[in-house]
Scaffold this motif. Structure first.
Motif, PDB file in Angstrom:
ATOM      1  N   UNK A   1     -17.413 -40.574  -9.882  1.00 55.75           N
ATOM      2  CA  UNK A   1     -18.844 -40.749  -9.621  1.00 55.75           C
ATOM      3  C   UNK A   1     -19.426 -39.504  -8.967  1.00 55.75           C
ATOM      4  N   UNK A   2     -18.698 -38.957  -7.982  1.00 56.61           N
ATOM      5  CA  UNK A   2     -19.178 -37.755  -7.298  1.00 56.61           C
ATOM      6  C   UNK A   2     -19.267 -36.583  -8.261  1.00 56.61           C
TER       7      UNK A   2
ATOM      8  N   UNK B   1      -8.899 -33.555   3.879  1.00 57.09           N
ATOM      9  CA  UNK B   1      -9.542 -32.263   3.657  1.00 57.09           C
ATOM     10  C   UNK B   1     -10.714 -32.417   2.702  1.00 57.09           C
ATOM     11  N   UNK B   2     -11.488 -31.350   2.563  1.00 53.56           N
ATOM     12  CA  UNK B   2     -12.740 -31.438   1.825  1.00 53.56           C
ATOM     13  C   UNK B   2     -12.527 -31.189   0.333  1.00 53.56           C
ATOM     14  N   UNK B   3     -11.647 -32.020  -0.245  1.00 52.43           N
ATOM     15  CA  UNK B   3     -11.364 -31.952  -1.677  1.00 52.43           C
ATOM     16  C   UNK B   3     -11.267 -33.389  -2.187  1.00 52.43           C
ATOM     17  N   UNK B   4     -11.043 -33.555  -3.475  1.00 54.69           N
ATOM     18  CA  UNK B   4     -10.868 -34.889  -4.019  1.00 54.69           C
ATOM     19  C   UNK B   4      -9.744 -35.624  -3.322  1.00 54.69           C
ATOM     20  N   UNK B   5      -9.942 -36.908  -3.038  1.00 59.59           N
ATOM     21  CA  UNK B   5      -8.986 -37.785  -2.371  1.00 59.59           C
ATOM     22  C   UNK B   5      -8.835 -37.482  -0.880  1.00 59.59           C
ATOM     23  N   UNK B   6      -9.774 -36.682  -0.341  1.00 56.02           N
ATOM     24  CA  UNK B   6      -9.801 -36.489   1.104  1.00 56.02           C
ATOM     25  C   UNK B   6     -10.334 -37.732   1.793  1.00 56.02           C
ATOM     26  N   UNK B   7     -10.089 -37.834   3.097  1.00 57.13           N
ATOM     27  CA  UNK B   7     -10.529 -38.985   3.873  1.00 57.13           C
ATOM     28  C   UNK B   7     -11.940 -38.764   4.400  1.00 57.13           C
ATOM     29  N   UNK B   8     -12.795 -39.771   4.248  1.00 55.84           N
ATOM     30  CA  UNK B   8     -14.139 -39.670   4.798  1.00 55.84           C
ATOM     31  C   UNK B   8     -14.078 -39.580   6.322  1.00 55.84           C
TER      32      UNK B   8
ATOM     33  N   UNK C   1     -10.688 -44.499  -4.714  1.00 57.13           N
ATOM     34  CA  UNK C   1     -11.006 -43.078  -4.630  1.00 57.13           C
ATOM     35  C   UNK C   1     -11.123 -42.446  -6.011  1.00 57.13           C
ATOM     36  N   UNK C   2     -10.335 -42.911  -6.948  1.00 57.85           N
ATOM     37  CA  UNK C   2     -10.427 -42.383  -8.310  1.00 57.85           C
ATOM     38  C   UNK C   2     -11.815 -42.639  -8.887  1.00 57.85           C
ATOM     39  N   UNK C   3     -12.329 -43.831  -8.646  1.00 61.09           N
ATOM     40  CA  UNK C   3     -13.674 -44.165  -9.110  1.00 61.09           C
ATOM     41  C   UNK C   3     -14.704 -43.307  -8.382  1.00 61.09           C
TER      42      UNK C   3
END
Length: 998
Positions: free
Chosen positions: A961-962, A550-557, A955-957
């Protein structure tokens, strides 16, 4: 009688020709104008794709007569030369509450909640207001109309934005001059939404799943009523039937709600027009697959003021990202061929509409599509393409005149004509007085520079000594008004200049000096205004953050895909008779466990070195409340068997990802415990990044939540709310007995009807979703999971079940189960309990941590559950407590969170153990899974890796960054002087059994 009919016919006929002909006129001299008006030499957009260069538009009586390059101009015609100007159809907004007074909440709600309606002759639930008609509540708002006219709108659809079934909308022309022709259609649309009516204190529904169930029941009742089966009249259902051929518009306000509404529509053969929210781009594939048309707002969020790092840290990445991505929504929809109209809804100011639309165009939204979304598309949605949305012959003369291309930032909108009536936005005949002048006021001389825009010129006055003098210039209908501060620095008064701009080379007029003396002023142009070429670089657009799923942190590209994987040399906890296998290979292929053994090879497989690691079946949480949208309880009634959690799965809850990180692959999402008979549950596989529908366990067994104890009798609801039956534990038993008896009779009625020879002539029984669900329990087609604590109630429900010849499937919590384990074993009910919760409320005082082990030793099928978003991430450690309390073996303890819950859910044929042919729902641990040091390294569902610890570290990094990149963009927005809003932390409600929606 014939004379009356004739008069009615003539009245109708003449109203169509000219509504004013038979209206008394007490305001002016009666004057009917049938003259033509011809607009010549203009660039004319008959439609977004039909363009006439240097054409003419001929109108009469508020309608378009013709448009073209060689049209014949009649004699009785006023001609307007529009050389260099452009004509477009006026815009249409089909979703507004224009002219509708907002419904008011009940000022005297009284004590407690209401469960029954006080209306007579209408539907039983007051949130169903299908009998409401907007035209009966409409009052033309001229101030608001002028705001819309200035923005280019000529027609609006309006309705009462209140309730679940909201009634009909009306179509209004923004004609400020002729009130008799404004109403284009009194009933143009039928409206629905996922919000309660503010006018009712009726408790039901209190949740999104309750609203969804109410809509289903409403449609079933509509069809039943339509077929003549009801003995009573219902004005709400009659209105639904009468309006079913209108455009059906559903207000969703979220992408997932759009999918939910579309699902309801498909069930009942309705293709809703969905009023969205602007976040459709986040689930564009699913949005496209609804095959629905949309109404889209463009109320983009203002930039956040993140200059205070402490406040900025409170912001959710999702909100920062949405600010960045929102302007791309229209392009994404258009690129995916989703048909949509635009709306001004939710804008703080109407003038923001143009700015936001131009912003969308900068981000790639096609200009032709933009024009279509404001003209031909809304007209088509309403079935009014022959009347509005274009300048075809016979359509209403609704058009705007502009200085150029309508979506150019510098274009000026001069006039907006609605039904042939002109509304002036900016004076089309305004003289260009810009330039440099020698200004004389009486005996004083100045230098005067006028620049800016023609419609909004700016003044700069200096003395001969080049000292700047404060001034303010305004122009209206070529009349000039200037305020010029006195030369005397001590005197704060202004000289007042007025004059008519007849000759732009020499301006003149009268001046009133600060002392009241009248003198003459003149201004002689010394040089013309020169447009300074803008040499500044175009504003660089912010880079858009890619959408994730989904379109949140830790979502899949990208959405994860199934793989062929070979785990080598793992310690495999099979949960089968083979037990725990050492140094064993497991091949995962096509989403299944393909092979278990030694020295397995497969050329197509990705090899995973599992030496020293443990491979287990995925954890199954039998009792969870995460990932549920807008309410875990539907407590408005003492029974809510008609509602289902399947309708409200929230695929974007970060707790899903956290569960995967804890090795959880499947959860049963349960209704809360606010009422004795709760709602139906949803068994889900946590396929992170997929849609709610894709998360639902395929062909899942049917379950429903029941509850006993303090919650259902409202003992802990405070002093105001407890007004609903039952209020005692005795009453809870009677609720069960009463409902099951009614369900038994309901089921018998339907079976008799379905087997009858005279079925066609017999009135059909009413489909009751609530009783239908309970009848499934009696027919052993649906299983009960019951919230329970006290032994007396545990025994009571088993007796009720045996009276009606079925078995309770699962007692959840069951913290006094150890007291009645033998009776439970005899009845055949399983237990899904906590590992070591006790004494957190009165009815739990007798709970002990040995409860699970004691029931297990008695032969009861035992599972441990979380009932908590945080605990569900460490159910492996909860299982280990069974070893500590009661000396349960490690293998049996592990089954408490894997195979045993699978058995309780009747899905152990597919999941719960590592066995060839079962779904590859497995977890690779770095240690014994019962250890407090164990971490899930990979979590698979049907052969797809949904969690990987190494990817998680990356993903944490990436998230950090994002976040920094977005904060940098926001700081730049503030530095540019853009409007900003204060960051606000959104508190997330984590649902528990007793959580009620506010």
């Amino acid at each position: 009688m014939n004379r009356i009919l004739l008069l009615l016919f003539l009245s109708f006929f003449f109203s169509k020709i000219n509504a004013q002909e038979y209206f008394p006129n007490n305001e002016s001299v009666q004057n009917k104008n049938n003259n033509y008006i011809a607009f010549t030499n203009a660039k004319i957009y008959v439609s977004p794709t039909q363009i006439i260069e240097k054409g003419s538009l001929l109108i009469q009586n508020g309608k378009v007569v013709s448009a073209g390059t060689n049209i014949s101009i009649p004699k009785n015609c006023t001609t307007v030369n529009l050389e260099g100007k452009t004509i477009y159809p006026s815009f249409i907004d089909i979703y507004t509450d224009f002219g509708i007074e907002k419904p008011k909440s009940n000022p005297n709600p009284g004590r407690g909640s209401l469960y029954d309606t006080k209306r007579e002759g209408y539907y039983w639930n007051e949130n169903i207001r299908s009998e409401v008609n907007a035209f009966e509540n409409f009052k033309y708002d001229q101030t608001k109309a002028e705001e819309l006219l200035k923005a280019g709108f000529g027609v609006v659809g309006t309705h009462v934005q209140d309730g679940i079934a909201r009634g009909t909308g009306t179509l209004i022309a923004l004609n400020n001059s002729n009130k008799n022709t404004r109403l284009l259609s009194n009933k143009i649309s039928n409206h629905f939404g996922f919000t309660r009516s503010v006018t009712t204190n009726q408790s039901y529904p209190s949740s999104l799943m309750g609203m969804t169930a109410l809509l289903r029941q409403m449609y079933l009742d509509q069809n039943w009523y339509k077929n003549g089966n009801s003995k009573t009249s219902d004005l709400s259902l009659e209105a639904l039937i009468n309006n079913e051929k209108l455009v059906q518009i559903f207000t969703t306000e979220d992408k997932l709600n759009s999918l939910r509404a579309s699902k309801i529509g498909m069930e009942f053969g309705i293709n809703y027009v969905l009023k969205g929210s602007g976040n459709e781009f986040e689930r564009i594939e699913e949005i496209k697959n609804t095959n629905s048309k949309f109404i889209i707002p463009i109320n983009f969020p203002e930039a956040y003021d993140v200059s205070n790092p402490y406040l900025a840290d409170q912001m959710d990445l999702k909100d920062l990202r949405f600010w960045n991505q929102a302007p791309t929504n229209l392009k994404v929809l258009s690129d995916n061929n989703v048909v949509f109209a635009l709306t001004t809804d939710k804008l703080k100011k109407i003038e923001d509409f143009r700015n936001n639309l131009l912003k969308s165009i900068k981000f790639g939204f096609d200009k032709t599509k933009a024009l279509e979304s404001l003209t031909t598309v809304p007209a088509s949605i309403l079935g009014k393409s022959n009347e509005i949305g274009s300048l075809k012959n016979g359509s209403y003369a609704n058009f705007v005149i502009t200085s150029g291309e309508i979506f150019d930032e510098k274009t000026v909108l001069f006039e907006n004509w609605v039904q042939g009536t002109k509304y002036v936005v900016n004076d089309i005949n305004a003289k260009d007085i810009r330039g440099n002048y020698d200004l004389t006021i009486g005996n004083d001389s100045y230098k005067w520079k006028i620049d800016g825009e023609i419609s909004a010129p700016k003044s700069e006055i200096t003395t001969i000594n080049k000292k700047k003098v404060s001034s303010k210039l305004s122009v209206s209908n070529n009349w000039i008004t200037v305020l010029v501060k006195s030369k005397d620095s001590i005197n704060a008064n202004f000289n007042r200049l007025t004059g008519f701009a007849g000759n732009t080379q020499n301006l003149s007029g009268k001046a009133v000096l600060t002392n009241g003396t009248e003198v003459k002023w003149t201004a002689t142009k010394t040089s013309p205004f020169v447009i300074v070429k803008d040499t500044t670089k175009p504003t660089k657009l912010n880079p858009i953050i890619p959408v994730t799923f989904p379109n949140i942190g830790f979502g899949n590209v990208q959405k994860p895909v199934q793989q062929t994987l070979l785990f080598k040399n793992a310690t495999v906890w099979t949960n089968e008779k083979e037990g725990i296998l050492q140094e064993t290979d497991v091949l995962v292929k096509n989403g299944k466990i393909a092979t278990i053994g030694k020295n397995i090879s497969d050329a197509s497989a990705t090899i995973i070195d599992a030496k020293g690691k443990h491979l287990t079946a995925g954890i199954i949480d039998e009792h969870s409340h995460i990932a549920i949208s807008n309410g875990v309880n539907e407590g408005g009634h003492n029974s809510s068997a008609e509602v289902t959690i399947e309708d409200v799965v929230n695929s974007e809850d970060i707790n899903i990802y956290r569960d995967l990180a804890g090795g959880v692959t499947i959860s049963q999402l349960l209704h809360g415990s606010a009422n004795p008979i709760g709602g139906r549950s949803a068994i889900v596989k946590w396929k992170w990044g997929l849609s709610p529908e894709e998360m639902l366990y395929k062909d899942q067994p049917k379950f429903i939540k029941f509850a006993l104890g303090e919650n259902v009798k409202q003992a802990n609801w405070g002093n105001v709310s407890p007004t609903r039956f039952p209020q005692t534990r005795m009453g809870v038993e009677q609720v069960f007995t009463d409902y099951f008896q009614r369900a038994k009779e309901y089921d018998a009625t339907w079976k008799k009807y379905n087997s009858g020879f005279k079925k066609d002539k017999t009135k059909s029984p009413r489909v009751d979703l609530e009783l239908q669900t309970l009848a499934e329990i009696l027919n052993k087609e649906r299983f009960i999971t019951c919230h329970s604590y006290v032994q007396s109630e545990i025994l009571m429900l088993m007796k009720v079940a045996e009276k009606f010849n079925f078995k309770v499937n699962t007692y959840t919590h069951i913290l006094e189960g150890y007291k009645v384990a033998d009776e439970m074993k005899e009845h055949g009910v399983g237990a899904s309990t906590f590992s070591d919760w006790w004494a957190y409320k009165f009815e739990v005082n007798d709970a002990i941590p040995y409860n699970g082990a004691l029931m297990h030793n008695q032969g009861v099928l035992v599972a441990f559950n979380s009932d908590d978003a945080e605990m569900s991430r460490r159910l492996n450690q909860e299982a280990a407590k069974a070893v500590k309390y009661g000396n349960v073996s490690e293998e049996d303890a592990w089954k408490f969170v894997t195979l045993n819950p699978a058995k309780l859910l009747h899905i152990d044929d597919k999941v719960g153990s590592i066995k060839v042919g079962k779904d590859a729902d497995i977890v690779l641990w770095n240690n014994n899974p019962l250890s407090i040091y164990a971490k899930a390294e990979k979590t698979l569902i049907e052969g797809v890796i949904y969690y990987d610890v190494q990817k998680d570290e990356l993903q944490r990094v990436a998230v950090a960054k994002e976040r920094n990149e977005l904060i940098s963009q926001l700081l730049q927005e503030k530095n540019k002087g853009m409007i900003t809003q204060e960051p606000k932390k959104k508190e997330k409600t984590e649902y528990h059994c007793d959580t009620l929606e506010q």
